[in-house]
Structures are given as C-alpha cells and as structure tokens.
Motif scaffolding. Structure first.
Motif, short mmCIF file in Angstrom:
data_model
loop_
_atom_site.label_atom_id
_atom_site.label_comp_id
_atom_site.label_asym_id
_atom_site.label_seq_id
_atom_site.Cartn_x
_atom_site.Cartn_y
_atom_site.Cartn_z
N ALA A 54 -2.81 -1.39 5.08
CA ALA A 54 -3.28 -0.67 3.88
C ALA A 54 -3.14 -1.53 2.63
CB ALA A 54 -2.51 0.64 3.73
N VAL A 55 -2.03 -2.26 2.54
CA VAL A 55 -1.82 -3.15 1.39
C VAL A 55 -2.86 -4.27 1.42
CG1 VAL A 55 -0.25 -4.84 0.35
CG2 VAL A 55 0.63 -2.62 1.12
N GLU A 56 -3.10 -4.82 2.59
CA GLU A 56 -4.09 -5.89 2.72
C GLU A 56 -5.49 -5.39 2.35
OE1 GLU A 56 -5.84 -8.88 6.11
OE2 GLU A 56 -3.73 -8.30 6.23
N ALA A 57 -5.84 -4.20 2.82
CA ALA A 57 -7.16 -3.64 2.51
C ALA A 57 -7.32 -3.37 1.02
CB ALA A 57 -7.38 -2.35 3.31
N ALA A 58 -6.25 -2.93 0.37
CA ALA A 58 -6.30 -2.63 -1.07
C ALA A 58 -6.19 -3.90 -1.91
CB ALA A 58 -5.18 -1.66 -1.43
N GLY A 59 -5.67 -4.96 -1.31
CA GLY A 59 -5.50 -6.20 -2.04
C GLY A 59 -4.24 -6.26 -2.89
N LYS A 60 -3.48 -5.19 -2.85
CA LYS A 60 -2.22 -5.13 -3.61
C LYS A 60 -1.43 -3.91 -3.16
CE LYS A 60 -4.39 -2.58 -7.33
NZ LYS A 60 -4.72 -2.51 -8.74
N PRO A 61 -0.11 -3.91 -3.42
CA PRO A 61 0.70 -2.74 -3.06
C PRO A 61 0.34 -1.54 -3.93
CG PRO A 61 2.09 -4.63 -3.67
CD PRO A 61 0.68 -4.99 -3.96
N SER A 62 0.71 -0.38 -3.47
CA SER A 62 0.53 0.85 -4.24
C SER A 62 1.28 0.73 -5.56
CB SER A 62 1.10 2.01 -3.41
OG SER A 62 1.23 3.16 -4.20
N PRO A 63 0.79 1.37 -6.63
CA PRO A 63 1.51 1.28 -7.90
C PRO A 63 2.88 1.96 -7.87
CG PRO A 63 -0.40 2.74 -8.10
CD PRO A 63 -0.46 2.11 -6.74
N LEU A 64 3.07 2.87 -6.95
CA LEU A 64 4.36 3.54 -6.77
C LEU A 64 4.81 3.40 -5.33
CD1 LEU A 64 3.80 6.87 -8.72
CD2 LEU A 64 5.06 4.87 -9.49
N GLY A 65 6.09 3.22 -5.13
CA GLY A 65 6.61 3.14 -3.77
C GLY A 65 7.98 2.50 -3.73
N ILE A 66 8.56 2.51 -2.56
CA ILE A 66 9.91 1.99 -2.38
C ILE A 66 10.00 0.50 -2.68
CG2 ILE A 66 9.72 1.53 0.09
CD1 ILE A 66 12.73 3.05 -0.21
N HIS A 67 8.87 -0.19 -2.58
CA HIS A 67 8.87 -1.62 -2.89
C HIS A 67 9.32 -1.91 -4.32
CE1 HIS A 67 4.92 -0.14 -4.13
NE2 HIS A 67 4.89 -1.15 -5.00
N LEU A 77 11.83 -0.57 -5.82
CA LEU A 77 13.30 -0.66 -5.81
C LEU A 77 13.78 -2.00 -5.26
CD1 LEU A 77 14.14 2.91 -4.50
CD2 LEU A 77 14.27 2.08 -6.86
N MET A 78 12.96 -2.62 -4.44
CA MET A 78 13.34 -3.89 -3.82
C MET A 78 12.94 -5.10 -4.66
SD MET A 78 12.59 -3.24 0.19
CE MET A 78 11.27 -2.03 0.17
N ARG A 79 12.26 -4.84 -5.75
CA ARG A 79 11.86 -5.88 -6.70
C ARG A 79 10.96 -6.94 -6.07
NH1 ARG A 79 17.24 -5.39 -7.00
NH2 ARG A 79 17.61 -7.59 -6.60
N GLU A 80 11.05 -8.15 -6.59
CA GLU A 80 10.13 -9.22 -6.19
C GLU A 80 10.30 -9.68 -4.75
OE1 GLU A 80 13.83 -10.80 -7.79
OE2 GLU A 80 12.36 -9.49 -8.73
N THR A 81 11.40 -9.34 -4.11
CA THR A 81 11.63 -9.75 -2.71
C THR A 81 11.24 -8.67 -1.70
OG1 THR A 81 13.94 -9.03 -2.83
CG2 THR A 81 13.50 -11.36 -3.34
N ALA A 82 10.53 -7.65 -2.16
CA ALA A 82 10.17 -6.53 -1.29
C ALA A 82 9.44 -6.98 -0.03
CB ALA A 82 9.34 -5.50 -2.04
N LEU A 83 8.43 -7.79 -0.18
CA LEU A 83 7.64 -8.20 0.99
C LEU A 83 8.49 -8.98 1.99
CD1 LEU A 83 4.94 -8.20 2.43
CD2 LEU A 83 4.33 -10.26 1.13
N GLN A 84 9.31 -9.90 1.50
CA GLN A 84 10.17 -10.68 2.40
C GLN A 84 11.17 -9.78 3.12
OE1 GLN A 84 9.87 -14.05 3.18
NE2 GLN A 84 11.16 -13.33 4.83
N LYS A 85 11.75 -8.82 2.39
CA LYS A 85 12.71 -7.89 3.00
C LYS A 85 12.06 -7.07 4.10
CE LYS A 85 15.58 -7.51 -1.12
NZ LYS A 85 15.91 -6.68 -2.29
N LEU A 86 10.87 -6.57 3.83
CA LEU A 86 10.18 -5.76 4.83
C LEU A 86 9.75 -6.60 6.04
CD1 LEU A 86 8.09 -3.52 2.43
CD2 LEU A 86 10.08 -2.83 3.79
N LYS A 87 9.27 -7.80 5.78
CA LYS A 87 8.89 -8.68 6.89
C LYS A 87 10.11 -9.06 7.74
CE LYS A 87 4.63 -10.71 5.19
NZ LYS A 87 3.91 -11.95 4.88
N ASN A 88 11.24 -9.31 7.10
CA ASN A 88 12.47 -9.62 7.85
C ASN A 88 12.88 -8.43 8.72
OD1 ASN A 88 12.62 -12.15 6.70
ND2 ASN A 88 14.31 -11.67 5.34
#
Length: 131
Positions: free
Chosen positions: A84-97, A99-110
């Motif tokens: 969904a993020v890939e299709a939109a080209g960016k994360p949702s404007p609101l979400g748990i990401h 709270l995780m700040r700039e490392t959100a994607l790395q944290k989720l991928k890990n």
C-alpha cells in the motif's frame, strides 16, 4: 513476565480469562537485528520465549487454554502494508510510523525479517485464572 501474571491473578475474577498477544523470541540465544519498533537497541528490549510466559502463568496459578503463533498473519499484514505504501508512493499521513520517527521503515523491515527467519513471532496465548 512474572509480575504481569501475578498482578493479573490478583485482579481477575476467579476462573476468568486472560488473553495475551505479544512479540516473543522464538530462538532465545539468537542475536536480533535492532532497531525494532519497540526498541532501538538490545538493552531496551524485553522479548522473551513463550516458555517464559507459560512458566510465569503457571507460577501464578493460571492454566493455559490456547496458544497460537501468528507469524503468517503478521507477514501477510506487512506484505499488504508495504504494498500500500509503495502504491501510494509514500506512507499514510497518520500512523504508528510517526511514533518511530525517521527509522520507522528500518524498524519494520527488521521486525519482518526476524519473523521470516523464525527469530521472533507474534504469539497469542489464552489463560484461565485460578478458581
């Protein structure tokens, strides 16, 4: 984990149900690839093996009713979320990401990689309180 069950046993009605859903460490001796959504580094993380939860429950008089590894559910959820993020080209404007700040994607991928490798798994457990 002992405190969770001891305190729950104090406040839960006799014979009541206690459901627990947590990320658990499936290979306790394995080195985990930090950061994760809940911890930047190892000393901030308190994941434990399912057996630790089960021992704490038993010590507080609980009996286990069910246990379910939700690995497949989690992997499917994150596959859809990343798509969904890939299709939109960016994360949702609101979400748990947020709270995780700039490392959100790395944290989720890990987290996803650790679940895929069997190091971690979201586990659902249901217990019956002492009568």
């Amino acid at each position: 984990k002992d405190a969770i069950f001891a305190e729950t046993a104090k406040v839960l009605t006799a014979g009541g149900t206690f459901a627990l859903f947590d990320v658990m460490q499936m290979t306790p001796d394995a080195e985990l690839p930090f950061p994760f959504p809940w911890a930047e580094k190892a000393e901030q993380s308190f994941t434990a093996a399912p057996e630790i939860y089960e021992a704490a429950a038993k010590a507080s008089g609980f009996s286990q009713i069910a246990k379910r590894n939700r690995k497949d559910f989690a992997l499917d959820f994150f596959d859809r979320a990343f798509a969904a993020v890939e299709a939109a080209g960016k994360p949702s404007p609101l979400g748990i990401h947020l709270l995780m700040r700039e490392t959100a994607l790395q944290k989720l991928k890990n987290y996803v990689a650790a679940v895929e490798q069997g190091l971690l798994a979201p586990v659902e457990m249901i217990f019956r309180a002492p009568a």
